[in-house]
Design a protein around this motif. Structure first.
Motif, PDB file in Angstrom:
ATOM      1  N   PRO A  86       0.813  -1.235   0.000  1.00  0.00           N
ATOM      2  CA  PRO A  86       0.000   0.000   0.000  1.00  0.00           C
ATOM      3  C   PRO A  86       0.838   1.274   0.000  1.00  0.00           C
ATOM      4  CG  PRO A  86      -0.052  -1.019   2.164  1.00  0.00           C
ATOM      5  CD  PRO A  86       0.669  -1.971   1.242  1.00  0.00           C
ATOM      6  N   LEU A  87       1.954   1.266   0.710  1.00  0.00           N
ATOM      7  CA  LEU A  87       2.806   2.450   0.780  1.00  0.00           C
ATOM      8  C   LEU A  87       3.358   2.781  -0.608  1.00  0.00           C
ATOM      9  CD1 LEU A  87       4.157   4.588   2.564  1.00  0.00           C
ATOM     10  CD2 LEU A  87       6.054   3.000   2.866  1.00  0.00           C
ATOM     11  N   PHE A  88       3.830   1.764  -1.314  1.00  0.00           N
ATOM     12  CA  PHE A  88       4.385   1.992  -2.648  1.00  0.00           C
ATOM     13  C   PHE A  88       3.318   2.508  -3.611  1.00  0.00           C
ATOM     14  CE2 PHE A  88       5.623   0.344  -6.931  1.00  0.00           C
ATOM     15  CZ  PHE A  88       6.637   1.260  -7.144  1.00  0.00           C
ATOM     16  N   CYS A  89       2.137   1.930  -3.549  1.00  0.00           N
ATOM     17  CA  CYS A  89       1.061   2.364  -4.452  1.00  0.00           C
ATOM     18  C   CYS A  89       0.730   3.834  -4.227  1.00  0.00           C
ATOM     19  CB  CYS A  89      -0.170   1.490  -4.272  1.00  0.00           C
ATOM     20  SG  CYS A  89       0.085  -0.210  -4.848  1.00  0.00           S
ATOM     21  N   ASP A  90       0.680   4.266  -2.974  1.00  0.00           N
ATOM     22  CA  ASP A  90       0.419   5.675  -2.671  1.00  0.00           C
ATOM     23  C   ASP A  90       1.581   6.561  -3.119  1.00  0.00           C
ATOM     24  OD1 ASP A  90      -2.037   5.045  -1.579  1.00  0.00           O
ATOM     25  OD2 ASP A  90      -1.309   5.065   0.498  1.00  0.00           O
ATOM     26  N   GLN A  91       2.809   6.123  -2.841  1.00  0.00           N
ATOM     27  CA  GLN A  91       3.992   6.893  -3.253  1.00  0.00           C
ATOM     28  C   GLN A  91       4.036   7.028  -4.768  1.00  0.00           C
ATOM     29  OE1 GLN A  91       7.111   4.471  -1.566  1.00  0.00           O
ATOM     30  NE2 GLN A  91       7.582   6.017  -0.017  1.00  0.00           N
ATOM     31  N   TYR A  92       3.726   5.953  -5.456  1.00  0.00           N
ATOM     32  CA  TYR A  92       3.765   5.942  -6.919  1.00  0.00           C
ATOM     33  C   TYR A  92       2.729   6.917  -7.478  1.00  0.00           C
ATOM     34  CZ  TYR A  92       3.879   4.096 -11.676  1.00  0.00           C
ATOM     35  OH  TYR A  92       3.996   3.969 -13.034  1.00  0.00           O
ATOM     36  N   ALA A  93       1.521   6.905  -6.923  1.00  0.00           N
ATOM     37  CA  ALA A  93       0.464   7.815  -7.392  1.00  0.00           C
ATOM     38  C   ALA A  93       0.880   9.270  -7.181  1.00  0.00           C
ATOM     39  CB  ALA A  93      -0.848   7.511  -6.671  1.00  0.00           C
ATOM     40  N   ARG A  94       1.447   9.580  -6.015  1.00  0.00           N
ATOM     41  CA  ARG A  94       1.911  10.950  -5.757  1.00  0.00           C
ATOM     42  C   ARG A  94       3.070  11.322  -6.680  1.00  0.00           C
ATOM     43  NH1 ARG A  94       1.054   9.308  -0.560  1.00  0.00           N
ATOM     44  NH2 ARG A  94       3.250   9.094  -0.108  1.00  0.00           N
ATOM     45  N   ALA A  95       3.955  10.366  -6.930  1.00  0.00           N
ATOM     46  CA  ALA A  95       5.090  10.625  -7.825  1.00  0.00           C
ATOM     47  C   ALA A  95       4.598  10.950  -9.234  1.00  0.00           C
ATOM     48  CB  ALA A  95       6.031   9.418  -7.859  1.00  0.00           C
ATOM     49  N   ARG A  96       3.587  10.262  -9.699  1.00  0.00           N
ATOM     50  CA  ARG A  96       3.027  10.540 -11.027  1.00  0.00           C
ATOM     51  C   ARG A  96       2.378  11.929 -11.068  1.00  0.00           C
ATOM     52  NH1 ARG A  96       5.160   7.959 -15.242  1.00  0.00           N
ATOM     53  NH2 ARG A  96       4.952   5.729 -15.120  1.00  0.00           N
ATOM     54  N   GLU A  97       1.723  12.327  -9.980  1.00  0.00           N
ATOM     55  CA  GLU A  97       1.130  13.671  -9.928  1.00  0.00           C
ATOM     56  C   GLU A  97       2.220  14.740  -9.997  1.00  0.00           C
ATOM     57  OE1 GLU A  97      -1.344  13.903  -6.462  1.00  0.00           O
ATOM     58  OE2 GLU A  97      -2.706  12.360  -7.204  1.00  0.00           O
ATOM     59  N   VAL A  98       3.273  14.547  -9.234  1.00  0.00           N
ATOM     60  CA  VAL A  98       4.387  15.504  -9.246  1.00  0.00           C
ATOM     61  C   VAL A  98       5.047  15.503 -10.621  1.00  0.00           C
ATOM     62  CG1 VAL A  98       6.672  16.017  -8.278  1.00  0.00           C
ATOM     63  CG2 VAL A  98       4.790  15.385  -6.763  1.00  0.00           C
ATOM     64  N   GLN A  99       5.168  14.336 -11.220  1.00  0.00           N
ATOM     65  CA  GLN A  99       5.763  14.240 -12.550  1.00  0.00           C
ATOM     66  C   GLN A  99       4.950  15.060 -13.557  1.00  0.00           C
ATOM     67  OE1 GLN A  99       5.630  10.370 -14.528  1.00  0.00           O
ATOM     68  NE2 GLN A  99       7.808  10.598 -15.014  1.00  0.00           N
ATOM     69  N   ALA A 100       3.629  14.995 -13.464  1.00  0.00           N
ATOM     70  CA  ALA A 100       2.779  15.785 -14.366  1.00  0.00           C
ATOM     71  C   ALA A 100       3.001  17.275 -14.152  1.00  0.00           C
ATOM     72  CB  ALA A 100       1.310  15.426 -14.152  1.00  0.00           C
ATOM     73  N   GLU A 101       3.138  17.693 -12.904  1.00  0.00           N
ATOM     74  CA  GLU A 101       3.392  19.104 -12.609  1.00  0.00           C
ATOM     75  C   GLU A 101       4.740  19.545 -13.168  1.00  0.00           C
ATOM     76  OE1 GLU A 101       1.200  21.105 -11.475  1.00  0.00           O
ATOM     77  OE2 GLU A 101      -0.262  19.719 -10.652  1.00  0.00           O
ATOM     78  N   MET A 102       5.745  18.683 -13.074  1.00  0.00           N
ATOM     79  CA  MET A 102       7.063  19.005 -13.610  1.00  0.00           C
ATOM     80  C   MET A 102       7.009  19.118 -15.136  1.00  0.00           C
ATOM     81  SD  MET A 102       9.075  19.409 -11.083  1.00  0.00           S
ATOM     82  CE  MET A 102       7.731  19.987 -10.083  1.00  0.00           C
ATOM     83  N   LEU A 103       6.260  18.230 -15.764  1.00  0.00           N
ATOM     84  CA  LEU A 103       6.107  18.305 -17.218  1.00  0.00           C
ATOM     85  C   LEU A 103       5.449  19.623 -17.622  1.00  0.00           C
ATOM     86  CD1 LEU A 103       4.917  14.669 -17.987  1.00  0.00           C
ATOM     87  CD2 LEU A 103       7.098  15.688 -18.658  1.00  0.00           C
ATOM     88  N   ALA A 104       4.435  20.032 -16.866  1.00  0.00           N
ATOM     89  CA  ALA A 104       3.750  21.295 -17.165  1.00  0.00           C
ATOM     90  C   ALA A 104       4.707  22.478 -16.987  1.00  0.00           C
ATOM     91  CB  ALA A 104       2.524  21.448 -16.272  1.00  0.00           C
ATOM     92  N   ASP A 105       5.546  22.433 -15.962  1.00  0.00           N
ATOM     93  CA  ASP A 105       6.536  23.504 -15.762  1.00  0.00           C
ATOM     94  C   ASP A 105       7.531  23.569 -16.923  1.00  0.00           C
ATOM     95  OD1 ASP A 105       5.475  24.380 -13.392  1.00  0.00           O
ATOM     96  OD2 ASP A 105       6.976  23.428 -12.112  1.00  0.00           O
ATOM     97  N   GLU A 106       7.910  22.415 -17.434  1.00  0.00           N
ATOM     98  CA  GLU A 106       8.875  22.383 -18.532  1.00  0.00           C
ATOM     99  C   GLU A 106       8.323  23.034 -19.794  1.00  0.00           C
ATOM    100  OE1 GLU A 106      10.172  18.387 -19.210  1.00  0.00           O
ATOM    101  OE2 GLU A 106      11.093  18.212 -17.233  1.00  0.00           O
ATOM    102  N   LEU A 107       7.007  23.048 -19.955  1.00  0.00           N
ATOM    103  CA  LEU A 107       6.409  23.651 -21.151  1.00  0.00           C
ATOM    104  C   LEU A 107       6.820  25.103 -21.297  1.00  0.00           C
ATOM    105  CD1 LEU A 107       2.796  22.180 -20.930  1.00  0.00           C
ATOM    106  CD2 LEU A 107       4.651  21.448 -22.429  1.00  0.00           C
ATOM    107  N   ILE A 108       6.806  25.824 -20.206  1.00  0.00           N
ATOM    108  CA  ILE A 108       7.174  27.241 -20.244  1.00  0.00           C
ATOM    109  C   ILE A 108       8.651  27.396 -20.570  1.00  0.00           C
ATOM    110  CG2 ILE A 108       7.354  29.343 -18.847  1.00  0.00           C
ATOM    111  CD1 ILE A 108       4.803  28.266 -17.377  1.00  0.00           C
ATOM    112  N   ASP A 109       9.478  26.569 -19.937  1.00  0.00           N
ATOM    113  CA  ASP A 109      10.920  26.645 -20.207  1.00  0.00           C
ATOM    114  C   ASP A 109      11.232  26.378 -21.675  1.00  0.00           C
ATOM    115  OD1 ASP A 109      11.324  27.135 -17.521  1.00  0.00           O
ATOM    116  OD2 ASP A 109      11.819  25.061 -17.037  1.00  0.00           O
ATOM    117  N   ILE A 110      10.609  25.356 -22.233  1.00  0.00           N
ATOM    118  CA  ILE A 110      10.867  25.015 -23.637  1.00  0.00           C
ATOM    119  C   ILE A 110      10.354  26.130 -24.546  1.00  0.00           C
ATOM    120  CG2 ILE A 110      10.304  23.405 -25.495  1.00  0.00           C
ATOM    121  CD1 ILE A 110      10.115  21.225 -23.264  1.00  0.00           C
ATOM    122  N   SER A 111       9.177  26.658 -24.228  1.00  0.00           N
ATOM    123  CA  SER A 111       8.595  27.727 -25.060  1.00  0.00           C
ATOM    124  C   SER A 111       9.451  28.984 -25.042  1.00  0.00           C
ATOM    125  CB  SER A 111       7.192  28.080 -24.561  1.00  0.00           C
ATOM    126  OG  SER A 111       6.336  26.995 -24.694  1.00  0.00           O
TER     127      SER A 111
END
Length: 148
Positions: A51-76
């Motif tokens: 259960p701990l890994f599943c929760d950590q993984y879900a949060r990691a994917r959310e943070v990963q999406a936020e990082m991808l969104a931040d990169e959009l501005i940098d690339i642009s």
């Protein structure tokens, strides 16, 4: 040395931390010191056991999406190499030309990150679809029509 296949909290944290930094699960699991992607997927498929890994993984994917969104501005905003010097026959600068390959690569990088963020966090970054009904609806109840 064999790849680790046994779950440990330290290994789980390492995988999730790498994902939050932007690495894909595939890239992480291709390294010899990491478990295979199949092993990680087995851990995710058993939330009662991990259960701990599943929760950590879900949060990691959310943070990963936020990082991808931040990169959009940098690339642009990054315009380095968008223009190339054109040289005359004598070697002098004759002007500037658009570096279409670089611009297209930047566009691809942006589109890929937008797509990935929309799949990782669809409520936040996904397309909003609205359905508007226009017109009247006729409902028949006990043989009588009623218009709504």
């Amino acid at each position: 040395m064999a790849r680790p296949s046994k779950y440990s909290d330290a290994l789980a944290k390492k995988i999730c931390a790498r994902m939050m930094e932007g690495d894909s699960l595939r890239r992480i699991c291709n390294e010899p010191a990491m478990p295979t992607k199949t092993t990680v997927c087995r851990w995710l498929a058993d939330p009662e056991k991990f259960p701990l890994f599943c929760d950590q993984y879900a949060r990691a994917r959310e943070v990963q999406a936020e990082m991808l969104a931040d990169e959009l501005i940098d690339i642009s905003d990054e315009g380095t190499n968008d223009w190339m010097e054109k040289k005359a026959a004598d070697g002098s600068v004759a002007g500037w030309a658009l570096n279409g390959e670089h611009v297209q690569r930047s566009r691809l990088r942006i589109d890929t990150r937008k797509w990935a963020a929309s799949k990782l966090l669809p409520k936040k970054y996904g397309d909003r679809i609205t359905n508007d009904h226009v017109g009247n609806v006729t409902v028949t109840i006990s043989g009588k029509d009623a218009e709504l």
